[in-house]
Motif scaffolding. Structure first.
Motif, PDB file in Angstrom:
ATOM      1  N   ALA A  23       0.814  -1.217   0.000  1.00 46.80           N
ATOM      2  CA  ALA A  23       0.000   0.000   0.000  1.00 46.80           C
ATOM      3  C   ALA A  23       0.851   1.272   0.000  1.00 46.80           C
ATOM      4  N   GLU A  24       1.852   1.361   0.889  1.00 49.26           N
ATOM      5  CA  GLU A  24       2.643   2.594   0.993  1.00 49.26           C
ATOM      6  C   GLU A  24       3.700   2.728  -0.098  1.00 49.26           C
ATOM      7  N   GLN A  25       4.432   1.635  -0.361  1.00 51.03           N
ATOM      8  CA  GLN A  25       5.586   1.733  -1.251  1.00 51.03           C
ATOM      9  C   GLN A  25       5.304   1.274  -2.679  1.00 51.03           C
ATOM     10  N   GLY A  26       4.145   0.695  -2.912  1.00 49.94           N
ATOM     11  CA  GLY A  26       3.784   0.300  -4.264  1.00 49.94           C
ATOM     12  C   GLY A  26       4.439  -0.966  -4.778  1.00 49.94           C
ATOM     13  N   VAL A  27       4.921  -1.822  -3.879  1.00 44.59           N
ATOM     14  CA  VAL A  27       5.488  -3.108  -4.307  1.00 44.59           C
ATOM     15  C   VAL A  27       4.335  -3.979  -4.794  1.00 44.59           C
ATOM     16  N   PRO A  28       4.461  -4.574  -5.974  1.00 42.32           N
ATOM     17  CA  PRO A  28       3.386  -5.456  -6.448  1.00 42.32           C
ATOM     18  C   PRO A  28       3.159  -6.612  -5.469  1.00 42.32           C
ATOM     19  N   GLU A  29       1.911  -6.848  -5.146  1.00 42.85           N
ATOM     20  CA  GLU A  29       1.588  -7.876  -4.159  1.00 42.85           C
ATOM     21  C   GLU A  29       2.089  -9.251  -4.572  1.00 42.85           C
ATOM     22  N   ASP A  30       2.111  -9.529  -5.873  1.00 46.41           N
ATOM     23  CA  ASP A  30       2.535 -10.857  -6.317  1.00 46.41           C
ATOM     24  C   ASP A  30       4.030 -11.108  -6.126  1.00 46.41           C
ATOM     25  N   ILE A  31       4.833 -10.056  -5.853  1.00 45.95           N
ATOM     26  CA  ILE A  31       6.241 -10.309  -5.542  1.00 45.95           C
ATOM     27  C   ILE A  31       6.562 -10.097  -4.063  1.00 45.95           C
ATOM     28  N   GLU A  32       5.623  -9.542  -3.303  1.00 46.21           N
ATOM     29  CA  GLU A  32       5.868  -9.326  -1.878  1.00 46.21           C
ATOM     30  C   GLU A  32       5.936 -10.650  -1.117  1.00 46.21           C
ATOM     31  N   TYR A  33       5.110 -11.572  -1.470  1.00 44.00           N
ATOM     32  CA  TYR A  33       5.071 -12.878  -0.799  1.00 44.00           C
ATOM     33  C   TYR A  33       5.742 -13.882  -1.714  1.00 44.00           C
ATOM     34  N   ASP A  34       6.576 -14.752  -1.137  1.00 43.11           N
ATOM     35  CA  ASP A  34       7.305 -15.705  -1.973  1.00 43.11           C
ATOM     36  C   ASP A  34       7.379 -17.067  -1.296  1.00 43.11           C
ATOM     37  N   THR A  35       8.002 -17.999  -1.983  1.00 45.01           N
ATOM     38  CA  THR A  35       8.090 -19.369  -1.469  1.00 45.01           C
ATOM     39  C   THR A  35       8.934 -19.452  -0.202  1.00 45.01           C
ATOM     40  N   HIS A  36       9.785 -18.454   0.041  1.00 44.72           N
ATOM     41  CA  HIS A  36      10.615 -18.467   1.253  1.00 44.72           C
ATOM     42  C   HIS A  36       9.801 -18.226   2.520  1.00 44.72           C
ATOM     43  N   ASP A  37       8.630 -17.614   2.398  1.00 46.28           N
ATOM     44  CA  ASP A  37       7.829 -17.320   3.593  1.00 46.28           C
ATOM     45  C   ASP A  37       7.497 -18.570   4.405  1.00 46.28           C
ATOM     46  N   ALA A  38       7.245 -19.673   3.727  1.00 51.64           N
ATOM     47  CA  ALA A  38       6.824 -20.899   4.424  1.00 51.64           C
ATOM     48  C   ALA A  38       7.885 -21.416   5.391  1.00 51.64           C
ATOM     49  N   GLY A  39       9.161 -21.336   5.039  1.00 51.70           N
ATOM     50  CA  GLY A  39      10.218 -21.870   5.890  1.00 51.70           C
ATOM     51  C   GLY A  39      10.951 -20.837   6.712  1.00 51.70           C
ATOM     52  N   ALA A  40      10.547 -19.577   6.620  1.00 52.47           N
ATOM     53  CA  ALA A  40      11.231 -18.490   7.330  1.00 52.47           C
ATOM     54  C   ALA A  40      10.802 -18.417   8.790  1.00 52.47           C
ATOM     55  N   VAL A  41      11.670 -17.826   9.608  1.00 50.73           N
ATOM     56  CA  VAL A  41      11.319 -17.449  10.972  1.00 50.73           C
ATOM     57  C   VAL A  41      10.772 -16.028  10.869  1.00 50.73           C
ATOM     58  N   HIS A  42       9.524 -15.830  11.265  1.00 56.90           N
ATOM     59  CA  HIS A  42       8.900 -14.510  11.247  1.00 56.90           C
ATOM     60  C   HIS A  42       8.817 -14.000  12.681  1.00 56.90           C
ATOM     61  N   VAL A  43       9.198 -12.743  12.878  1.00 59.59           N
ATOM     62  CA  VAL A  43       9.086 -12.115  14.190  1.00 59.59           C
ATOM     63  C   VAL A  43       8.019 -11.039  14.084  1.00 59.59           C
ATOM     64  N   LEU A  44       7.165 -10.961  15.091  1.00 57.34           N
ATOM     65  CA  LEU A  44       6.043 -10.035  15.121  1.00 57.34           C
ATOM     66  C   LEU A  44       6.165  -9.125  16.337  1.00 57.34           C
ATOM     67  N   ALA A  45       6.010  -7.824  16.119  1.00 57.15           N
ATOM     68  CA  ALA A  45       5.948  -6.848  17.217  1.00 57.15           C
ATOM     69  C   ALA A  45       4.487  -6.467  17.400  1.00 57.15           C
ATOM     70  N   VAL A  46       4.026  -6.474  18.653  1.00 59.65           N
ATOM     71  CA  VAL A  46       2.638  -6.135  18.940  1.00 59.65           C
ATOM     72  C   VAL A  46       2.566  -5.152  20.104  1.00 59.65           C
ATOM     73  N   ALA A  47       1.569  -4.262  20.028  1.00 59.10           N
ATOM     74  CA  ALA A  47       1.295  -3.327  21.120  1.00 59.10           C
ATOM     75  C   ALA A  47       0.657  -4.084  22.281  1.00 59.10           C
ATOM     76  N   GLU A  48       0.542  -3.407  23.412  1.00 58.07           N
ATOM     77  CA  GLU A  48      -0.079  -4.020  24.593  1.00 58.07           C
ATOM     78  C   GLU A  48      -1.476  -4.557  24.299  1.00 58.07           C
ATOM     79  N   ASP A  49      -2.207  -3.872  23.411  1.00 57.65           N
ATOM     80  CA  ASP A  49      -3.567  -4.314  23.089  1.00 57.65           C
ATOM     81  C   ASP A  49      -3.615  -5.381  21.996  1.00 57.65           C
ATOM     82  N   GLY A  50      -2.442  -5.843  21.557  1.00 60.75           N
ATOM     83  CA  GLY A  50      -2.387  -6.891  20.545  1.00 60.75           C
ATOM     84  C   GLY A  50      -2.313  -6.393  19.110  1.00 60.75           C
ATOM     85  N   THR A  51      -2.347  -5.073  18.895  1.00 62.04           N
ATOM     86  CA  THR A  51      -2.268  -4.517  17.551  1.00 62.04           C
ATOM     87  C   THR A  51      -0.888  -4.791  16.954  1.00 62.04           C
ATOM     88  N   PRO A  52      -0.821  -5.381  15.758  1.00 61.92           N
ATOM     89  CA  PRO A  52       0.479  -5.608  15.120  1.00 61.92           C
ATOM     90  C   PRO A  52       1.155  -4.276  14.776  1.00 61.92           C
TER      91      PRO A  52
END
Length: 155
Positions: A29-58
């Motif tokens: 949305a912000e940078q205009g990267v085409p959605e079809d290249i943002e997600y790739d086959t590496h996502d399935a085996g990657a370690v993803h880290v998530l930051a969340v606010a106290e209320d659970g908002t990502p």
């Protein structure tokens, strides 16, 4: 917004969807990267880290590639992890979330027994990564239509 937030390795579909939603907001949305290249086959085996606010908002996310997936990005070295897809929501910028995500990814890389972390930084973000101990190498190159440089930090 509160300056209090927590980090966790994304576990399960809800955490992964939260990571992908942050990436969609920032990169697509912000940078205009085409959605079809943002997600790739590496996502399935990657370690993803998530930051969340106290209320659970990502608030932010990043991923770590290791093994063959990382080697495909860093020139073939399986002892070097690949940090990527670092994204912080507009509302959370300036709170230290990005730097904390980088450190969380480095911790995950140490847990994988990796010796260093590589990344491909948008050139406007070079200073951010340099302040965290990363050094640029090689020429500038385009990725998703934006100029990037390779960077590395030994762990």
């Amino acid at each position: 917004m509160s300056r209090r937030y927590a980090f966790r390795v994304a576990e399960g579909p809800a955490d992964r969807e939260a990571c992908f939603a942050v990436r969609k907001d920032v990169f697509v949305a912000e940078q205009g990267v085409p959605e079809d290249i943002e997600y790739d086959t590496h996502d399935a085996g990657a370690v993803h880290v998530l930051a969340v606010a106290e209320d659970g908002t990502p608030l932010g996310t990043a991923r770590l590639l290791h093994g063959a997936a990382a080697a495909s990005k860093n020139g073939g070295d399986p002892a070097v992890g690949s940090l990527g897809r670092l994204a912080v929501t507009r509302e959370a910028r300036g709170l230290g979330v990005g730097a904390a995500l980088v450190r969380a990814i480095e911790g995950a890389a140490r847990d994988q027994g990796l010796a260093a972390v590589d990344l491909h930084a948008q050139t406007h973000a070079l200073g951010f990564y340099e302040r965290l101990g990363y050094e640029a190498y090689g020429p500038e190159f385009p990725d998703a239509g934006m100029p990037h440089r390779a960077m590395r930090r030994a762990l």
